[in-house]
Design an enzyme around this catalytic site. Structure first.
Site, PDB file in Angstrom:
ATOM      1  N   ASP A 247      89.102 -73.670   3.719  1.00 62.02           N
ATOM      2  CA  ASP A 247      88.148 -73.340   4.740  1.00 62.02           C
ATOM      3  C   ASP A 247      89.216 -72.648   5.909  1.00 62.02           C
ATOM      4  O   ASP A 247      88.622 -72.889   7.068  1.00 62.02           O
ATOM      5  CB  ASP A 247      87.413 -74.219   5.400  1.00 62.02           C
ATOM      6  CG  ASP A 247      86.428 -74.764   4.246  1.00 62.02           C
ATOM      7  OD1 ASP A 247      85.935 -74.006   3.256  1.00 62.02           O
ATOM      8  OD2 ASP A 247      85.814 -75.874   4.427  1.00 62.02           O
TER       9      ASP A 247
ATOM     10  N   LYS B  69      90.303 -67.871   4.740  1.00 63.93           N
ATOM     11  CA  LYS B  69      90.845 -66.926   3.705  1.00 63.93           C
ATOM     12  C   LYS B  69      90.215 -65.778   3.632  1.00 63.93           C
ATOM     13  O   LYS B  69      90.540 -64.575   3.365  1.00 63.93           O
ATOM     14  CB  LYS B  69      91.237 -67.620   2.442  1.00 63.93           C
ATOM     15  CG  LYS B  69      92.004 -68.992   2.564  1.00 63.93           C
ATOM     16  CD  LYS B  69      92.056 -69.641   1.361  1.00 63.93           C
ATOM     17  CE  LYS B  69      90.757 -70.306   0.860  1.00 63.93           C
ATOM     18  NZ  LYS B  69      90.208 -71.595   1.863  1.00 63.93           N
TER      19      LYS B  69
ATOM     20  N   GLY C 202      83.748 -71.130  -0.441  1.00 63.51           N
ATOM     21  CA  GLY C 202      82.907 -70.463   0.274  1.00 63.51           C
ATOM     22  C   GLY C 202      83.375 -69.831   1.125  1.00 63.51           C
ATOM     23  O   GLY C 202      84.049 -70.307   2.001  1.00 63.51           O
ATOM     24  N   HIS C 203      83.850 -68.425   0.955  1.00 61.87           N
ATOM     25  CA  HIS C 203      84.612 -67.767   1.740  1.00 61.87           C
ATOM     26  C   HIS C 203      83.670 -66.723   2.582  1.00 61.87           C
ATOM     27  O   HIS C 203      82.903 -65.865   2.091  1.00 61.87           O
ATOM     28  CB  HIS C 203      85.450 -66.737   1.071  1.00 61.87           C
ATOM     29  CG  HIS C 203      86.429 -67.632   0.251  1.00 61.87           C
ATOM     30  ND1 HIS C 203      87.560 -67.026  -0.573  1.00 61.87           N
ATOM     31  CD2 HIS C 203      86.587 -69.007   0.072  1.00 61.87           C
ATOM     32  CE1 HIS C 203      88.168 -68.346  -0.958  1.00 61.87           C
ATOM     33  NE2 HIS C 203      87.915 -69.271  -0.640  1.00 61.87           N
TER      34      HIS C 203
ATOM     35  N   GLN D 297      90.166 -73.005  -2.019  1.00 61.10           N
ATOM     36  CA  GLN D 297      90.586 -74.159  -1.406  1.00 61.10           C
ATOM     37  C   GLN D 297      91.978 -74.103  -0.506  1.00 61.10           C
ATOM     38  O   GLN D 297      92.364 -73.212  -0.127  1.00 61.10           O
ATOM     39  CB  GLN D 297      90.997 -75.222  -2.669  1.00 61.10           C
ATOM     40  CG  GLN D 297      89.520 -75.620  -3.169  1.00 61.10           C
ATOM     41  CD  GLN D 297      88.915 -74.737  -4.298  1.00 61.10           C
ATOM     42  OE1 GLN D 297      89.585 -74.193  -5.086  1.00 61.10           O
ATOM     43  NE2 GLN D 297      87.810 -74.197  -4.174  1.00 61.10           N
TER      44      GLN D 297
ATOM     45  N   THR E 238      91.068 -80.990  -5.287  1.00 55.50           N
ATOM     46  CA  THR E 238      90.168 -80.176  -6.472  1.00 55.50           C
ATOM     47  C   THR E 238      90.902 -80.337  -7.906  1.00 55.50           C
ATOM     48  O   THR E 238      91.860 -80.915  -7.776  1.00 55.50           O
ATOM     49  CB  THR E 238      89.768 -78.999  -5.874  1.00 55.50           C
ATOM     50  OG1 THR E 238      89.032 -78.376  -6.823  1.00 55.50           O
ATOM     51  CG2 THR E 238      90.959 -77.982  -5.905  1.00 55.50           C
TER      52      THR E 238
HETATM   53  P1  GDP Z   1      87.708 -69.798   3.637  1.00 51.34           P
HETATM   54  O1  GDP Z   1      87.015 -70.788   2.893  1.00 51.34           O
HETATM   55  O2  GDP Z   1      89.186 -70.048   3.942  1.00 51.34           O
HETATM   56  O3  GDP Z   1      87.254 -68.446   3.389  1.00 51.34           O
HETATM   57  O4  GDP Z   1      86.801 -70.047   5.098  1.00 51.34           O
HETATM   58  P2  GDP Z   1      85.384 -70.601   5.543  1.00 51.34           P
HETATM   59  O5  GDP Z   1      84.593 -69.094   5.688  1.00 51.34           O
HETATM   60  O6  GDP Z   1      84.876 -71.633   4.739  1.00 51.34           O
HETATM   61  O7  GDP Z   1      85.185 -71.081   6.905  1.00 51.34           O
HETATM   62  C1  GDP Z   1      86.124 -70.529   7.737  1.00 51.34           C
HETATM   63  C2  GDP Z   1      84.714 -70.342   8.944  1.00 51.34           C
HETATM   64  O8  GDP Z   1      85.514 -69.667  10.110  1.00 51.34           O
HETATM   65  C3  GDP Z   1      83.886 -69.076   8.771  1.00 51.34           C
HETATM   66  O9  GDP Z   1      82.659 -69.662   9.459  1.00 51.34           O
HETATM   67  C4  GDP Z   1      84.398 -67.744   9.125  1.00 51.34           C
HETATM   68  O10 GDP Z   1      83.764 -67.009   9.573  1.00 51.34           O
HETATM   69  C5  GDP Z   1      85.237 -68.499  10.593  1.00 51.34           C
HETATM   70  N1  GDP Z   1      86.402 -67.671  11.063  1.00 51.34           N
HETATM   71  C6  GDP Z   1      87.197 -67.198  10.353  1.00 51.34           C
HETATM   72  N2  GDP Z   1      88.290 -66.865  11.295  1.00 51.34           N
HETATM   73  C7  GDP Z   1      87.866 -67.024  12.497  1.00 51.34           C
HETATM   74  C8  GDP Z   1      88.461 -67.039  13.689  1.00 51.34           C
HETATM   75  O11 GDP Z   1      89.541 -66.418  14.102  1.00 51.34           O
HETATM   76  N3  GDP Z   1      87.641 -67.408  14.922  1.00 51.34           N
HETATM   77  C9  GDP Z   1      86.501 -67.962  14.519  1.00 51.34           C
HETATM   78  N4  GDP Z   1      85.678 -68.483  15.737  1.00 51.34           N
HETATM   79  N5  GDP Z   1      85.746 -68.322  13.418  1.00 51.34           N
HETATM   80  C10 GDP Z   1      86.640 -67.903  12.395  1.00 51.34           C
HETATM   81  P1  IMO Z   2      87.429 -73.006   0.124  1.00 49.93           P
HETATM   82  O1  IMO Z   2      87.771 -71.833  -0.844  1.00 49.93           O
HETATM   83  C1  IMO Z   2      87.234 -77.074   1.599  1.00 49.93           C
HETATM   84  C2  IMO Z   2      87.182 -80.122  -1.295  1.00 49.93           C
HETATM   85  C3  IMO Z   2      85.738 -81.135  -1.592  1.00 49.93           C
HETATM   86  C4  IMO Z   2      86.422 -82.295  -2.081  1.00 49.93           C
HETATM   87  C5  IMO Z   2      87.483 -81.981  -2.976  1.00 49.93           C
HETATM   88  C6  IMO Z   2      87.039 -81.937  -4.693  1.00 49.93           C
HETATM   89  O2  IMO Z   2      86.082 -72.521   0.823  1.00 49.93           O
HETATM   90  O3  IMO Z   2      88.444 -73.358   1.289  1.00 49.93           O
HETATM   91  P2  IMO Z   2      85.553 -80.215  -6.067  1.00 49.93           P
HETATM   92  O4  IMO Z   2      84.319 -79.665  -5.954  1.00 49.93           O
HETATM   93  O5  IMO Z   2      86.572 -79.158  -5.710  1.00 49.93           O
HETATM   94  O6  IMO Z   2      85.926 -81.051  -7.079  1.00 49.93           O
HETATM   95  O7  IMO Z   2      85.867 -80.996  -4.687  1.00 49.93           O
HETATM   96  O8  IMO Z   2      87.634 -80.680  -2.733  1.00 49.93           O
HETATM   97  N1  IMO Z   2      86.701 -78.631  -1.692  1.00 49.93           N
HETATM   98  C7  IMO Z   2      86.883 -77.846  -0.503  1.00 49.93           C
HETATM   99  N2  IMO Z   2      87.155 -78.315   0.759  1.00 49.93           N
HETATM  100  N3  IMO Z   2      87.239 -75.963   0.996  1.00 49.93           N
HETATM  101  C8  IMO Z   2      86.735 -75.387  -0.116  1.00 49.93           C
HETATM  102  O9  IMO Z   2      87.052 -74.271  -0.779  1.00 49.93           O
HETATM  103  C9  IMO Z   2      86.902 -76.492  -1.018  1.00 49.93           C
HETATM  104  N4  IMO Z   2      86.510 -76.847  -2.368  1.00 49.93           N
HETATM  105  C10 IMO Z   2      86.668 -77.863  -2.676  1.00 49.93           C
HETATM  106  O10 IMO Z   2      84.949 -81.066  -0.536  1.00 49.93           O
HETATM  107  O11 IMO Z   2      86.776 -83.160  -0.829  1.00 49.93           O
HETATM  108 MG    MG Z   3      85.494 -72.191   2.467  1.00 54.45          MG
END
Ligand code: GDP
Ligand code: IMO
Ligand code: MG
Length: 425
Positions: A13, A16, A40-41, A221, A236
């Site tokens: 998270d 990316k 979840g991106h 991840q 994971t």
């Molecule tokens: P990912 O899994 O690495 O793609 O990240 P996620 O989407 O799960 O979580 C990142 C969260 O931070 C999302 O809600 C993005 O919209 C948000 N985000 C990404 N970059 C920034 C930033 O520079 N500032 C803020 N406030 N939010 C951001």
């Molecule tokens: P993105 O790509 C954050 C975590 C789960 C749990 C562990 C194992 O959005 O960054 P799994 O279902 O993969 O067997 O769970 O890994 N986890 C993540 N945490 N971002 C993710 O993906 C994750 N995908 C799995 O919360 O701790």
């Molecule tokens: Mg994510």
């Protein structure tokens, strides 16, 4: 023309999705190489939010070839839903999306098994069946995308897998067994709907390399969730590090040019497991609320903490990073003091390397360096020079202590809320 890997270097998270979407503007092809819909991106374009779980984050840029590589585990029901949702929002998917013939499928029994296993193991998985699907792959019981087009083989594989799994479900977990024929028919129908996307993605990727196209590999991840190099067993089930790119897509290590690691300006973690710099007081809550730190896949609140340079140094080493991207700088706006962890204390020992023993990691206390915060908003700033003095100093200190160049800074959710310090392709 080059190949660029963008991957998370914390516990996922890191932002990316946002960065891959931004960098995709210059890419011809975007490839997912591991993980599944545990990812979840999030991408925000002109105020419109998209959350992608399986389809590469490049799909929102026009005419980019997006590949789901062989290393990904694919839940076809979720993939079809994701395709539908994108189409409803006017995004062109057909002709741009390619799914590896040899990617393994997540089956309903993987999800059922994980639900039961989680009751005693308590890893805090996303419940998407990721672990059991990779387990079947490694133990050679997996069902691959290509099997959807050989009905007899498909039925026999599902039936023989269910013989064992139903025994476990019924007699060990005291849960409902599953019906082989029902799953078979459902998956045949998925196969029909997905057939136009199925391709030899290894060949597509290597042909694009030959043609000197810009290829972007999108990690899911993060490094500390890697099955080999993460905080096992709180990880994971795939290789999230740069090494996973080669096995998960079929490209040679010699063909990878650049590897950018993405870190938040602080740290988060969802699920269980060690987290030395976790903040358990009101500042943690402040960051969670300001940063919207709730899982994009499960909606769970993310645990929040300070930036951990010990963990990041380790991630830099195992990935061989050529550059860094720092996201969510704006979330730190308004804090008086910002801490960064520069070492760990365990008993009477002090060290600055990331321990392999979970017990040590669980029991160590972070050693912090305090830096002054800033009260001017950095939200949406696109020019490094316009950042408040202390925010610039914070970035420079990270760069200095990690000895890796910061190439991108993100200051907001939107695609444009980005400071590009250096061309990455
Ligand atoms: P990912 O899994 O690495 O793609 O990240 P996620 O989407 O799960 O979580 C990142 C969260 O931070 C999302 O809600 C993005 O919209 C948000 N985000 C990404 N970059 C920034 C930033 O520079 N500032 C803020 N406030 N939010 C951001
Ligand atoms: P993105 O790509 C954050 C975590 C789960 C749990 C562990 C194992 O959005 O960054 P799994 O279902 O993969 O067997 O769970 O890994 N986890 C993540 N945490 N971002 C993710 O993906 C994750 N995908 C799995 O919360 O701790
Ligand atoms: Mg994510």
């Amino acid at each position: 023309m080059s190949t660029l890997v963008v991957l998370g270097i914390q516990w996922g998270d890191e932002g990316k999705g946002k960065l891959v979407d931004f960098l995709s503007q210059k890419a011809h092809m975007i490839v997912r190489f591991q993980g599944g819909n545990n990812a979840g991106h999030t991408i925000v374009i002109n105020g419109h939010k998209y959350i992608l779980h399986l389809i590469p984050s490049g799909i929102l840029n026009e005419e980019k070839r997006c590949i789901i590589g062989n290393g990904v585990v694919v839940d076809p029901a979720i993939l079809l839903l994701e395709i539908e949702r994108l189409k409803e929002r006017g995004i062109k998917v057909d002709g741009n999306l390619f799914i590896s013939k040899t990617a393994h499928l997540i089956m309903p029994y993987h999800i059922a098994l994980e639900r039961e296993m989680e009751k005693s193991k308590n890893i805090g998985t996303t419940g998407r069946g990721i672990g059991p699907a990779y387990t079947d792959k490694i133990s050679r019981n997996g069902i691959r995308v290509i099997d959807l087009y050989f009905p007899d083989l498909l039925l026999s594989k599902i039936s023989s897998n269910l013989q064992v799994i139903n025994f476990l479900l019924e007699h060990f977990y005291k849960a409902e067994p599953l019906d082989a024929r029902e799953i078979y028919e459902l998956y045949l129908s998925y196969g029909e709907k997905l057939s136009k996307y199925v391709a030899d993605t290894e060949a597509l990727i290597n042909n694009a390399v030959e043609a000197k196209q810009n290829i972007l590999f999108e990690g899911a991840q993060g490094t500390l969730l890697d099955i080999d190099h993460g905080t096992y067993p709180y990880v994971t089930s795939s290789n999230t590090i740069a090494g996973g790119v080669c096995t998960g897509s079929g490209i040679s290590p010699l063909k990878i040019n650049k590897i950018v690691g993405v870190t938040k300006a602080y740290t988060t973690r969802v699920g269980e497991g060690p987290f030395p710099t976790e903040i358990k007081d009101s500042i943690g809550d402040y960051i969670r609320e300001k940063g919207g730190e709730y899982g994009a896949t499960t909606g769970r609140p993310r645990r929040c903490g300070w930036l951990d340079l010990v963990a990041l140094k380790y991630a830099i080493r195992v990935n061989g990073l050529s550059g860094l991207a720092i996201t969510k700088l704006d979330v730190l706006d308004g804090l008086n003091t910002i801490k960064m962890c520069i070492g760990y204390k365990y008993g009477d020992k002090v060290f600055d390397s990331f321990p392999k023993e979970l017990e040590v990691l669980n029991g160590c206390e972070p050693i912090y360096k305090d830096l002054p915060g800033w009260d001017i908003s950095t939200g949406g700033i696109r020019d490094f020079e316009k950042l408040p003095k202390n925010a610039k100093a914070y970035i420079k200190e990270i760069e200095n202590l990690l000895q890796v160049k910061v190439q991108i800074i993100s200051t907001g959710q939107g695609r444009e809320d980005t400071i590009l310090l250096d061309e990455v392709f």
